[in-house]
Design a protein around this motif. Structure first.
Motif, PDB file in Angstrom:
ATOM      1  N   PHE A 197      -7.872  21.645  47.062  1.00 29.57           N
ATOM      2  CA  PHE A 197      -6.707  21.217  46.291  1.00 29.57           C
ATOM      3  C   PHE A 197      -5.425  21.722  46.925  1.00 29.57           C
ATOM      4  O   PHE A 197      -5.414  22.715  47.651  1.00 29.57           O
ATOM      5  CB  PHE A 197      -6.758  21.787  44.853  1.00 29.57           C
ATOM      6  CG  PHE A 197      -8.044  21.556  44.136  1.00 29.57           C
ATOM      7  CD1 PHE A 197      -8.260  20.405  43.402  1.00 29.57           C
ATOM      8  CD2 PHE A 197      -9.076  22.498  44.209  1.00 29.57           C
ATOM      9  CE1 PHE A 197      -9.465  20.192  42.735  1.00 29.57           C
ATOM     10  CE2 PHE A 197     -10.275  22.299  43.549  1.00 29.57           C
ATOM     11  CZ  PHE A 197     -10.469  21.145  42.809  1.00 29.57           C
ATOM     12  N   LYS A 198      -4.336  21.016  46.600  1.00 31.34           N
ATOM     13  CA  LYS A 198      -3.040  21.624  46.742  1.00 31.34           C
ATOM     14  C   LYS A 198      -2.948  22.659  45.623  1.00 31.34           C
ATOM     15  O   LYS A 198      -3.324  22.377  44.473  1.00 31.34           O
ATOM     16  CB  LYS A 198      -1.924  20.589  46.596  1.00 31.34           C
ATOM     17  CG  LYS A 198      -1.873  19.554  47.713  1.00 31.34           C
ATOM     18  CD  LYS A 198      -1.464  20.214  49.021  1.00 31.34           C
ATOM     19  CE  LYS A 198      -1.311  19.192  50.135  1.00 31.34           C
ATOM     20  NZ  LYS A 198      -0.940  19.816  51.425  1.00 31.34           N
ATOM     21  N   LEU A 199      -2.468  23.852  45.946  1.00 29.28           N
ATOM     22  CA  LEU A 199      -2.398  24.905  44.940  1.00 29.28           C
ATOM     23  C   LEU A 199      -1.607  24.453  43.721  1.00 29.28           C
ATOM     24  O   LEU A 199      -1.993  24.733  42.588  1.00 29.28           O
ATOM     25  CB  LEU A 199      -1.763  26.162  45.535  1.00 29.28           C
ATOM     26  CG  LEU A 199      -1.530  27.331  44.566  1.00 29.28           C
ATOM     27  CD1 LEU A 199      -2.829  27.778  43.918  1.00 29.28           C
ATOM     28  CD2 LEU A 199      -0.844  28.488  45.277  1.00 29.28           C
ATOM     29  N   SER A 200      -0.519  23.728  43.941  1.00 29.23           N
ATOM     30  CA  SER A 200       0.304  23.269  42.822  1.00 29.23           C
ATOM     31  C   SER A 200      -0.465  22.348  41.890  1.00 29.23           C
ATOM     32  O   SER A 200      -0.260  22.358  40.668  1.00 29.23           O
ATOM     33  CB  SER A 200       1.543  22.542  43.349  1.00 29.23           C
ATOM     34  OG  SER A 200       1.169  21.451  44.186  1.00 29.23           O
ATOM     35  N   THR A 201      -1.397  21.576  42.451  1.00 26.73           N
ATOM     36  CA  THR A 201      -2.182  20.633  41.645  1.00 26.73           C
ATOM     37  C   THR A 201      -3.201  21.356  40.778  1.00 26.73           C
ATOM     38  O   THR A 201      -3.293  21.106  39.571  1.00 26.73           O
ATOM     39  CB  THR A 201      -2.891  19.619  42.565  1.00 26.73           C
ATOM     40  OG1 THR A 201      -1.902  18.881  43.294  1.00 26.73           O
ATOM     41  CG2 THR A 201      -3.751  18.657  41.763  1.00 26.73           C
TER      42      THR A 201
END
Length: 487
Positions: free
Chosen positions: A170-174
């Motif tokens: 994942f993108k960390l923000s997601t």
């Protein structure tokens, strides 16, 4: 992020299953080794079961993993452990800064570099990535009717069904946003992180990367057995060859002792290493009168090499005897010879070499045979002692790791050596490996940082179709190949 919060209850252990030893190392050490070698991964954080962080710290220190930056306690559930991982990742990040994050089960130690790279590459386009393989089994949906038991209510189309694996990327923000939304659900519960994104961020597409059959999860008692066998049978590619100048830099001033150095692979290793500046002691019954089955002669040979050069960096044993015949018809003298030369001699060489190799942080290199995975009729003594070399390698690599000594084992395909010619006569040209090719790979292994590995040397590269064939299929193919002959 290595998720290692399991307790091992389903495997029937008193310790977390990720600390169970498979092929000579803890499961989590195999997993960490994979990510340590992954060029696409920069940093590794371990979330360990509460109370066992010191155990992982010892493993990391002993193995010298450079990428492991933190080892922290996980939570009581998978979701809680992920939340702690997200919090740890957020520390020190500037506002608006993002990361690519892979969450991987510590008890999936057979992960391939290909899958890791595919996950990282997919994050260039997608915010969430899963790893899955087609389901070979028909999946049924059931419902329980009281004391009558379960009944089928639906059989989904198998062509659309996949078995989820890890890593999940994942993108960390997601993934952080998905957990923030999930926190508002009083009934929140999920067994994996892609489910959290799917349920709470339905507008975010989750890309699927093709997994591998052998990327298995060690969950049940039978998984421990299977994983151990896959490690034992799976091919390990030889390290890449270094350049001519690098060979000279690495070998000049080093001392190499070769038992079985009179002819064949041993002689070729000795000549090759000597050409690059190493001080070589090539020992053999027919040249130096050294009998490897005699412990005193082994001790004397190593002592002489050390006294003359002041060091011993590498010890190689290619000595062996091959006697063909049915065991019931084999006399005691032949049995004793096979056991002394093929098994007791390597054990004695290892014992004698230990103190010298501990001083130089050197390497012991042993040899097995392509018949080691399955004993064959009329080769019972040879193949069983060669199988013992694999176990000896794995055991000593673990036992000596703290001393900085590396121990590896070469597994050549059928090779053109005087021993083989004596046993089988002349064979078709091109059907055998050259002893020079095996010697070159042996030298590469000696100069590598590998330890505890069984290195296959084959005429055709077994990794050429690695992107298409699963590790299990390669291991199985290796078993079938090794039934065909003796190195």
């Amino acid at each position: 992020m290595i998720l290692a919060g399991g307790t091992g209850q389903r495997v029937g252990l008193s310790i977390p299953k990720q600390l169970l030893k498979i092929a000579g190392k803890a499961v989590i050490e195999h997993t960490l080794t994979t990510f340590e070698k992954a060029d696409s991964v920069d940093d590794v954080i371990v979330l360990m079961a509460p109370g066992y962080v010191p155990d992982v710290e010892k493993i990391v220190a002993k193995a010298g993993f450079r990428k492991v930056s933190r080892i922290i306690e996980g939570g009581s559930t998978r979701n809680e452990t992920t939340e702690r991982a997200i919090a740890a990742l957020g520390e020190g990040l500037a506002e608006g800064e993002d990361l690519n994050v892979l969450f991987h089960d510590a008890v999936r130690p057979l992960l391939s570099q290909r899958v890791i790279d595919d996950c990282v590459a997919a994050l260039e386009r997608y915010q969430a990535v899963d790893v899955a393989i087609p389901s070979a089994d028909t999946i049924i949906v059931t419902r329980t009717h009281g004391e009558d038991g379960e009944f089928i209510t639906e059989i989904p189309d198998r062509s659309r069904l996949r078995r989820g694996q890890t890593p999940q990327a994942f993108k960390l923000s997601t993934i952080r946003r998905a957990y923030e939304v999930a926190a508002g659900d009083p009934n929140f519960q999920a067994t994996d992180d892609c489910t959290v994104v799917l349920r709470y961020l339905p507008d975010v597409p989750i890309h699927v990367v093709a997994g591998d059959e052998y990327n298995m999860k060690v969950t049940q008692p039978v998984d421990v057995f299977i994983a151990d066998k896959l490690f034992q049978l799976g091919s390990t590619a030889a390290p890449e060859q270094v350049g001519e100048d690098a060979y000279r830099d690495l070998l000049t001033g080093r001392t190499l002792v070769v038992f079985g150095g009179s002819y064949g692979i041993g002689k070729d290793i000795a000549e090759l290493a000597e050409s690059y500046g190493a001080k070589v002691y090539a020992l053999g019954r027919s040249t130096t009168g050294t009998h490897v089955e005699n412990p005193e002669e082994v001790d004397d040979a190593l002592s002489k090499a050390y006294s003359e050069t002041g060091r011993i960096d590498y010890v190689v044993n290619t000595a062996g005897v091959l006697r063909i015949g049915k065991l019931a018809e084999t006399d005691n003298a032949t049995i004793e010879e096979a056991l002394k030369v093929n098994y007791l001699a390597p054990v004695q060489i290892a014992r004698s070499a230990y103190k010298y190799l501990a001083e130089t942080k050197g390497q012991l290199l042993l040899y097995t045979s392509s018949s080691y995975t399955r004993g064959r009729a009329e080769y019972s003594l040879y193949s069983s002692t060669k199988a013992a070399m694999v176990n000896l390698t794995q055991a000593l690599s673990d036992e000596w790791a703290g001393d900085g000594i590396r121990v590896n084992c070469i597994n050549p395909e059928r090779t053109a050596t005087p021993m083989r010619t004596k046993a089988f006569g002349q064979e078709p040209a091109g059907s055998l490996l050259s002893s020079e090719a095996v010697a070159r790979t042996s030298l590469d292994v000696l100069l590598s940082e590998l330890t505890g590995h069984v290195i296959d040397v084959r005429q055709q590269d077994p990794t050429a179709d690695a992107s298409r064939a699963s590790g299990f299929e390669q291991a199985l193919a290796g078993v079938l190949d090794r039934q065909d002959g003796v190195a």
